[in-house]
Design an enzyme around this catalytic site. Structure first.
Site, short mmCIF file in Angstrom:
data_model
loop_
_atom_site.label_atom_id
_atom_site.label_comp_id
_atom_site.label_asym_id
_atom_site.label_seq_id
_atom_site.Cartn_x
_atom_site.Cartn_y
_atom_site.Cartn_z
N GLU A 216 0.86 -1.18 0.00
CA GLU A 216 0.00 0.00 0.00
C GLU A 216 0.89 1.23 0.00
O GLU A 216 2.09 1.14 0.25
CB GLU A 216 -0.89 0.03 1.25
CG GLU A 216 -1.90 -1.09 1.34
CD GLU A 216 -2.70 -1.04 2.63
OE1 GLU A 216 -2.25 -0.34 3.58
OE2 GLU A 216 -3.75 -1.68 2.70
N HIS A 255 -5.68 2.77 6.51
CA HIS A 255 -5.36 2.72 7.93
C HIS A 255 -4.09 3.51 8.23
O HIS A 255 -3.50 4.14 7.35
CB HIS A 255 -5.23 1.28 8.42
CG HIS A 255 -4.47 0.40 7.48
ND1 HIS A 255 -3.15 0.62 7.17
CD2 HIS A 255 -4.86 -0.69 6.77
CE1 HIS A 255 -2.75 -0.30 6.32
NE2 HIS A 255 -3.75 -1.10 6.05
#
Length: 307
Positions: A216, A255
């Site tokens: 990510e 997140h």
């Protein structure tokens, strides 16, 4: 073989009398994990799922013998206390499930783990699964679902996304290919067991032939995987997918561990580093299983894949 967890590793659950700990302990048992007991301070002497509960990890070790791993299902403010207790008791592997663990608590756990020669996965992880062998945490959901969805095989998965860990494994197995181990390293900015650590473990595992990395935006974990390949500590084929392609600087994606600051941690920088290292980068998540099949399909029958 597999990495981190198999059916022989002796496991305890810290926080086993809590709602989450109790439910997940049942799932781990049902999947075949060698769960031998649990720890909850003040609840020593109780029994959960026919497993003895102890007041401390040290007490559990004295009564049960060697402990190979502890899965910690406690609220974030209590994670440091539980983790340090396990480390000081000589447990070599921890899975820290909770999210929102304070950063300075994680840094202290990192320091003590280094001092004791231990490792930990997480925090903010769904855990680790070696199909048909064992699971740490809550990877794969219900035991029967995990048995249906996942099968043993030659592909290792290292991921920063809990959901995509399971999804990638599902589609790879649906393509008729199995998995050695699936590791969700955790979603926070600082984790104990990184993508590079996982890839290098897969390199040493004789049953893993191809590694899938699901990254990510944010942090430099993916670039570290590229450095491992360039440096020669990883020679097996690596396939990578990076989430967050459309995110801009300052964007938080998914997140805490996936945030771009200035030019660091961008999708483009990660992809360029991975491709320079010779890693197979796929732009669409659905292409992961296809690329795995393609690489495995290019080998002569019975011959292992080499980088």
């Amino acid at each position: 073989m597999a990495i981190l967890i198999d059916e022989k590793k002796r496991v305890i659950v810290q926080g086993i009398t809590g709602r989450e700990g109790m439910v997940r302990a049942r799932l781990m048992l049902d999947y075949g994990t060698k769960l031998i007991g649990g720890v909850t301070p003040g609840r020593g002497g109780q029994v959960v799922h026919d497993l003895p509960v102890f007041d401390s990890v040290a007490e559990a070790r004295r009564a049960l013998g060697p402990i190979d791993a502890s899965v910690i299902f406690v609220p974030a403010p209590k994670v440091k206390e539980a983790a340090l207790e396990a480390l000081h008791a000589g447990v070599p592997l921890l899975a820290l499930i909770a999210d929102r663990v304070p950063l300075y608590d994680v840094l202290e756990i990192v320091e003590v783990a280094a001092e004791t020669g231990a490792r930990f996965v997480g925090p903010n992880t769904v855990g680790v699964m070696s199909p048909d062998r064992a699971v740490l945490g809550m990877m794969g959901g219900a035991a029967e679902t995990a048995r249906t969805w996942f099968r043993a095989g030659p592909v290792g998965i290292a991921s920063r996304s809990g959901g995509l860990s399971a999804a990638a494994g599902y589609y790879i197995c649906r393509a008729g290919i199995g998995l050695s181990t699936v590791v969700h390293v955790g979603g926070d900015a600082v984790v104990g067991f990184t993508l590079r650590d996982a890839v290098e473990e897969f390199e040493r595992d004789p049953e893993t032939e191809i590694v899938v990395v699901i990254g990510e935006i944010g942090t430099s974990q993916e670039e570290q995987v590229a450095e491992a390949v360039v440096g020669g500590s990883v020679s097996k084929p690596v396939i990578a997918y990076i989430g967050g392609r459309a995110a801009q600087s300052g964007t938080r994606y998914s997140h805490a561990g996936a945030i771009i600051e200035g030019g660091r941690g961008t999708y483009q920088h990660k992809v360029e580093a991975l491709r320079r290292a010779g890693i197979h980068v796929v732009e669409a998540f659905n292409d992961i299983a296809r690329k795995v099949s393609e690489l495995l399909g290019t080998r002569p029958k019975g011959e292992r894949v080499h980088g």
